[in-house]
Design a protein around this motif. Structure first.
Motif, PDB file in Angstrom:
ATOM      1  N   GLY A 105      16.207  18.715 -14.957  1.00 13.53           N
ATOM      2  CA  GLY A 105      15.250  17.804 -14.338  1.00 13.53           C
ATOM      3  C   GLY A 105      15.365  17.619 -12.850  1.00 13.53           C
ATOM      4  N   ALA A 106      16.276  18.337 -12.166  1.00 13.01           N
ATOM      5  CA  ALA A 106      16.404  18.196 -10.717  1.00 13.01           C
ATOM      6  C   ALA A 106      15.462  19.170 -10.018  1.00 13.01           C
ATOM      7  CB  ALA A 106      17.836  18.457 -10.266  1.00 13.01           C
ATOM      8  N   ILE A 107      14.687  18.656  -9.047  1.00 13.99           N
ATOM      9  CA  ILE A 107      13.757  19.485  -8.283  1.00 13.99           C
ATOM     10  C   ILE A 107      13.801  19.071  -6.817  1.00 13.99           C
ATOM     11  CG2 ILE A 107      12.190  19.874 -10.236  1.00 13.99           C
ATOM     12  CD1 ILE A 107      10.343  17.733  -9.088  1.00 13.99           C
ATOM     13  N   SER A 108      13.267  19.926  -5.956  1.00 15.79           N
ATOM     14  CA  SER A 108      13.069  19.593  -4.547  1.00 15.79           C
ATOM     15  C   SER A 108      11.568  19.466  -4.315  1.00 15.79           C
ATOM     16  CB  SER A 108      13.653  20.687  -3.651  1.00 15.79           C
ATOM     17  OG  SER A 108      13.511  20.353  -2.284  1.00 15.79           O
ATOM     18  N   VAL A 109      11.153  18.414  -3.577  1.00 10.33           N
ATOM     19  CA  VAL A 109       9.734  18.058  -3.531  1.00 10.33           C
ATOM     20  C   VAL A 109       9.281  17.704  -2.121  1.00 10.33           C
ATOM     21  CG1 VAL A 109       7.941  16.666  -4.631  1.00 10.33           C
ATOM     22  CG2 VAL A 109      10.118  16.983  -5.772  1.00 10.33           C
ATOM     23  N   VAL A 110       8.047  18.140  -1.777  1.00  7.44           N
ATOM     24  CA  VAL A 110       7.385  17.737  -0.534  1.00  7.44           C
ATOM     25  C   VAL A 110       5.897  17.535  -0.826  1.00  7.44           C
ATOM     26  CG1 VAL A 110       6.696  18.382   1.805  1.00  7.44           C
ATOM     27  CG2 VAL A 110       8.979  18.946   1.001  1.00  7.44           C
ATOM     28  N   GLY A 111       5.343  16.421  -0.345  1.00 12.81           N
ATOM     29  CA  GLY A 111       3.905  16.195  -0.377  1.00 12.81           C
ATOM     30  C   GLY A 111       3.416  15.980   1.039  1.00 12.81           C
ATOM     31  N   ILE A 112       2.222  16.468   1.367  1.00  9.14           N
ATOM     32  CA  ILE A 112       1.702  16.352   2.728  1.00  9.14           C
ATOM     33  C   ILE A 112       0.226  15.961   2.684  1.00  9.14           C
ATOM     34  CG2 ILE A 112       1.061  18.796   2.932  1.00  9.14           C
ATOM     35  CD1 ILE A 112       2.072  18.673   5.835  1.00  9.14           C
ATOM     36  N   THR A 113      -0.171  15.036   3.579  1.00  7.48           N
ATOM     37  CA  THR A 113      -1.545  14.553   3.662  1.00  7.48           C
ATOM     38  C   THR A 113      -1.900  14.343   5.129  1.00  7.48           C
ATOM     39  OG1 THR A 113      -0.940  12.198   3.628  1.00  7.48           O
ATOM     40  CG2 THR A 113      -1.225  13.289   1.485  1.00  7.48           C
ATOM     41  N   PRO A 114      -3.179  14.165   5.463  1.00  5.94           N
ATOM     42  CA  PRO A 114      -3.536  13.825   6.838  1.00  5.94           C
ATOM     43  C   PRO A 114      -2.887  12.515   7.269  1.00  5.94           C
ATOM     44  CG  PRO A 114      -5.480  14.525   5.609  1.00  5.94           C
ATOM     45  CD  PRO A 114      -4.379  14.359   4.611  1.00  5.94           C
ATOM     46  N   ARG A 115      -2.749  12.313   8.582  1.00  5.38           N
ATOM     47  CA  ARG A 115      -2.073  11.142   9.129  1.00  5.38           C
ATOM     48  C   ARG A 115      -2.742   9.838   8.671  1.00  5.38           C
ATOM     49  NH1 ARG A 115       1.060  10.871  13.652  1.00  5.38           N
ATOM     50  NH2 ARG A 115       1.997  12.697  12.657  1.00  5.38           N
ATOM     51  N   ASN A 116      -1.910   8.852   8.414  1.00  5.18           N
ATOM     52  CA  ASN A 116      -2.330   7.493   8.033  1.00  5.18           C
ATOM     53  C   ASN A 116      -3.032   7.413   6.678  1.00  5.18           C
ATOM     54  OD1 ASN A 116      -1.362   6.384  10.505  1.00  5.18           O
ATOM     55  ND2 ASN A 116      -3.265   7.010  11.521  1.00  5.18           N
ATOM     56  N   THR A 117      -2.631   8.286   5.753  1.00 11.20           N
ATOM     57  CA  THR A 117      -3.239   8.250   4.418  1.00 11.20           C
ATOM     58  C   THR A 117      -2.229   7.945   3.312  1.00 11.20           C
ATOM     59  OG1 THR A 117      -3.022  10.659   4.224  1.00 11.20           O
ATOM     60  CG2 THR A 117      -5.135   9.808   5.024  1.00 11.20           C
ATOM     61  N   LEU A 118      -0.945   7.844   3.652  1.00  8.71           N
ATOM     62  CA  LEU A 118       0.067   7.487   2.663  1.00  8.71           C
ATOM     63  C   LEU A 118       0.457   6.021   2.825  1.00  8.71           C
ATOM     64  CD1 LEU A 118       2.624  10.464   2.489  1.00  8.71           C
ATOM     65  CD2 LEU A 118       0.833   9.861   0.860  1.00  8.71           C
ATOM     66  N   TRP A 119       0.487   5.295   1.722  1.00 10.66           N
ATOM     67  CA  TRP A 119       0.916   3.904   1.735  1.00 10.66           C
ATOM     68  C   TRP A 119       2.432   3.828   1.789  1.00 10.66           C
ATOM     69  CZ3 TRP A 119       3.705   0.843  -1.846  1.00 10.66           C
ATOM     70  CH2 TRP A 119       3.625  -0.535  -1.635  1.00 10.66           C
ATOM     71  N   SER A 120       2.956   2.910   2.588  1.00  7.83           N
ATOM     72  CA  SER A 120       4.407   2.754   2.690  1.00  7.83           C
ATOM     73  C   SER A 120       4.866   1.499   1.967  1.00  7.83           C
ATOM     74  CB  SER A 120       4.830   2.671   4.158  1.00  7.83           C
ATOM     75  OG  SER A 120       6.212   2.345   4.249  1.00  7.83           O
ATOM     76  N   PRO A 121       5.867   1.602   1.100  1.00  2.00           N
ATOM     77  CA  PRO A 121       6.402   0.429   0.416  1.00  2.00           C
ATOM     78  C   PRO A 121       7.412  -0.345   1.256  1.00  2.00           C
ATOM     79  CG  PRO A 121       7.501   2.395  -0.377  1.00  2.00           C
ATOM     80  CD  PRO A 121       6.450   2.859   0.595  1.00  2.00           C
ATOM     81  N   GLY A 122       7.652   0.111   2.474  1.00  2.00           N
ATOM     82  CA  GLY A 122       8.548  -0.620   3.367  1.00  2.00           C
ATOM     83  C   GLY A 122       9.924  -0.823   2.750  1.00  2.00           C
ATOM     84  N   PRO A 123      10.398  -2.085   2.717  1.00  2.00           N
ATOM     85  CA  PRO A 123      11.752  -2.342   2.196  1.00  2.00           C
ATOM     86  C   PRO A 123      11.830  -2.395   0.675  1.00  2.00           C
ATOM     87  CG  PRO A 123      10.760  -4.399   2.884  1.00  2.00           C
ATOM     88  CD  PRO A 123       9.776  -3.311   3.253  1.00  2.00           C
TER      89      PRO A 123
END
Length: 325
Positions: A105-123
């Motif tokens: 179940g271990a994988i390496s992952v990257v997702g990419i989108t245009p700027r300012n389109t990913l929500w950040s959960p902060g702390p």
């Protein structure tokens, strides 16, 4: 302001990034050395990202420090600066403990989108989530997060035209999910308990032919946004809500202005349909075979998803390990 779009060929570049991180991590299979595996994969991914033609900003990253600094921390700039402005969600090893214990179940992952389109959960550290595949996506309603598990499973079973007892649910095996696990067991549905690996669990849930119907329960908040990239890219369904596990976390989340009562969908976590998602297997999973090392070659198996075209590419690569004289 003109929005810059990721070029269609950037997907193969992202596969090279996850392959590089996986190759670095693979040597630590079963080693028991969490720190060494983490350092190797993070350094490899950071170096590979900086070769790409992009002005990248990490939104979902890796905060642990190496040699006094975080190479892939949230807010970190990556890429050579000569390309489109993009946001990234990354995890050099989704499932580091699985890797160092030699478990699947271990994988390496990257997702990419245009700027300012990913929500950040902060702390925020924890998030409650439900994920389903494209077939069941329209069955999810906000009430599912507060309803008994049996109610949600009945909705999904009806859409999939199968009995609840024939559903399979992925849940993280944590004390915080004990009540949910018991509720699902009481329905007769099958459960796959995972030690960790939200992103891998989401990919397995979203992919046809794996036999998994839902992912449910409380897991990482940052991993939830990473999983949302896969959900959007594969037209699945997702509901999520921040779920602080301590008084201190709740205070930090509220101080950051985040609403712990708000139920979010995948469309709110990833506010675009221009998504590239790349993953490379490190240990075996239901979706990607494990890496294999031979005397002079390493084999990797990767998945590349482009949301705009609905394309999934499975890539088997051989990497020469022979040192040139």
């Amino acid at each position: 302001m003109t929005v810059e779009h990721p070029p269609r060929n950037i997907g193969l570049d992202l596969i090279r990034v996850t392959e590089t991180a996986a190759l670095a991590a693979g040597h630590w299979l079963g080693s028991g050395d969490h720190g060494a595996a983490h350092r190797a994969a993070t350094r490899a991914m950071a170096s590979a990202l900086d070769t790409l033609d992009m002005d990248g900003r990490i939104v979902i990253g890796e905060e642990r420090e190496i040699d006094g600094r975080s190479l892939l921390a949230c807010g970190q700039k990556v890429g050579n600066g000569n390309g489109p402005e993009v946001d990234l969600a990354i995890d050099p090893i989704d499932g580091t403990n699985l890797l160092i214990k030699g478990r699947p179940g271990a994988i390496s992952v990257v997702g990419i989108t245009p700027r300012n389109t990913l929500w950040s959960p902060g702390p925020a550290a924890y998030m409650e989530k439900i994920i389903v595949d494209q077939e069941a996506a329209y069955a999810l309603v906000h009430e599912c997060l507060d309803a008994p598990a049996a109610w949600t499973l009945a909705l999904v079973a009806r859409v999939k035209e199968k009995a609840v007892r024939d559903l399979t649910v992925i849940i993280l095996d944590r004390p915080r999910n004990e009540q949910l696990i018991q509720e699902v067991r009481d329905t007769g549905a099958h459960i796959l308990l995972k030690d960790e690996g939200d992103a891998e669990g989401a990919l397995v849930t979203l992919s046809p032919g794996t036999g998994v119907d839902l992912l449910m329960g409380i897991g990482g908040a940052h991993q939830g946004v990473l999983a949302a990239c896969a959900v959007k890219a594969m037209s699945g369904g997702m509901l999520a809500r921040l779920c602080p596990q301590t008084k201190e976390e709740r205070q930090e989340v509220e101080a950051a202005g985040l609403d712990i009562k708000k139920i979010m969908t995948g469309d709110e976590l990833v506010q675009t349909d221009e998504i590239f998602f790349a993953a490379t297997g490190i240990t075996d999973s239901a979706l990607l075979p494990a890496m294999r090392f031979r005397s002079d070659v390493a084999e990797t198996h990767s998945l590349l998803i482009r949301s705009e075209t609905g394309t999934r590419r499975f890539i088997h690569a051989e990497h020469g390990l022979r040192v040139k004289p």
